[in-house]
Design an enzyme around this catalytic site. Sequence first.
Site, PDB file in Angstrom:
ATOM      1  N   MET A  34       2.647   1.973 -11.982  1.00 39.57           N
ATOM      2  CA  MET A  34       3.875   2.327 -12.686  1.00 39.57           C
ATOM      3  C   MET A  34       5.018   1.406 -12.291  1.00 39.57           C
ATOM      4  SD  MET A  34       5.816   6.033 -12.632  1.00 39.57           S
ATOM      5  CE  MET A  34       6.443   5.956 -10.961  1.00 39.57           C
ATOM      6  N   SER A 108      -2.517   2.163  -7.852  1.00 38.28           N
ATOM      7  CA  SER A 108      -1.813   3.403  -8.131  1.00 38.28           C
ATOM      8  C   SER A 108      -2.327   4.021  -9.426  1.00 38.28           C
ATOM      9  CB  SER A 108      -0.308   3.159  -8.148  1.00 38.28           C
ATOM     10  OG  SER A 108       0.388   4.369  -7.971  1.00 38.28           O
ATOM     11  N   GLN A 109      -1.458   4.339 -10.390  1.00 42.95           N
ATOM     12  CA  GLN A 109      -1.931   5.018 -11.587  1.00 42.95           C
ATOM     13  C   GLN A 109      -2.959   4.201 -12.360  1.00 42.95           C
ATOM     14  OE1 GLN A 109       1.652   5.846 -13.866  1.00 42.95           O
ATOM     15  NE2 GLN A 109       1.490   3.956 -15.025  1.00 42.95           N
ATOM     16  N   ASP A 226       2.020   7.046   3.134  1.00 41.14           N
ATOM     17  CA  ASP A 226       2.475   7.049   1.742  1.00 41.14           C
ATOM     18  C   ASP A 226       3.638   8.022   1.549  1.00 41.14           C
ATOM     19  OD1 ASP A 226       2.598   7.121  -1.146  1.00 41.14           O
ATOM     20  OD2 ASP A 226       0.569   6.313  -1.135  1.00 41.14           O
ATOM     21  N   HIS A 282       2.960   3.245   0.412  1.00 42.39           N
ATOM     22  CA  HIS A 282       2.183   3.067  -0.809  1.00 42.39           C
ATOM     23  C   HIS A 282       2.025   1.596  -1.182  1.00 42.39           C
ATOM     24  CE1 HIS A 282       0.299   4.743  -4.333  1.00 42.39           C
ATOM     25  NE2 HIS A 282       1.055   4.016  -5.118  1.00 42.39           N
TER      26      HIS A 282
END
Length: 299
Positions: A34, A108-109, A226, A282
């Site tokens: 993202m 990530s996503q 994270d 993250h």
Amino acid sequence: MNLRLFIGLGALLLVSGPVRGTNVSTPLVLWHGMGDNCCNPLSMGAIKKMVEEEVPGIYVLSLMIGKSVTEDTESGFFMDVNEQVAFACNKLAQDPKLKAGYNAMGFSQGAQFLRAVAQRCPNPPMKALISVGGQHQGVYGLPRCPGESSHICDWIRKKLNSGAYTDAIQKHLVQAQYWHDPLNDDLYKQHSLFLADINQERVVNETYKKNLMSLEKFVMVKFLQDSIVDPVVSEWFGFFKTGQAEQTETLQESALYKEDRLGLAEMDKAGKLVFLATDGDHLQFNREWFNAKLLPYIR
């Protein structure tokens, strides 16, 4: 020379290293997180370049969802995830360099989006899936939102808190499509357009299960410090226990695993699941760690 890069949901530190090996390798497909895009020279562009340096001759495709870098970035916030996955599947199917198969690495996503590709689109075949900070059981909270547009992040938080499972927000806000509210489990299962489907929450799609089990390896990276993903155990396919938002359970403790709705229990027994952890926030890791821990799965 040190390079500090910013990738989607967080910062990534890469330290230059030696060029290695000259063998022809399986192509690699990347999907960003993202707030990022396919080609930012300080993020995915740098990852692509680094892999090409480490594995000379490898074909690396960094997915652009849309017709431009700007559209790709916006898609990560506002384009229906199911449409994004279909777009990616079509792009992969039309690439002759991927015909014999490819490895995939999602950030990530982008990791759960690539898992959907594995489950829905077996041709060309995905051989290994590497999830770098992916949220495979979704998120329940957005403590920090990355990127330069803080006003967008604030707007997203308000929309998620006010009604993540309304039709309008589900359709037009990407993060709502993997929002997993453990306090409203029935609502999540009924109205989640993306995550509840690929996690077999409503019905068991045997094709999804068969396709995921065809992976040679499914590697999941969790970031121990994270501050963005909540809960962090989602990066290893764990989540909050149903009905509350404090205690978590591992993948192995979950109904998804015990009922083996995705074939993850069988994959685990076969040694196909790999759980990696690293200190850092993250998406923060160095090139040495990347080379030692992830590169063996994409050579």
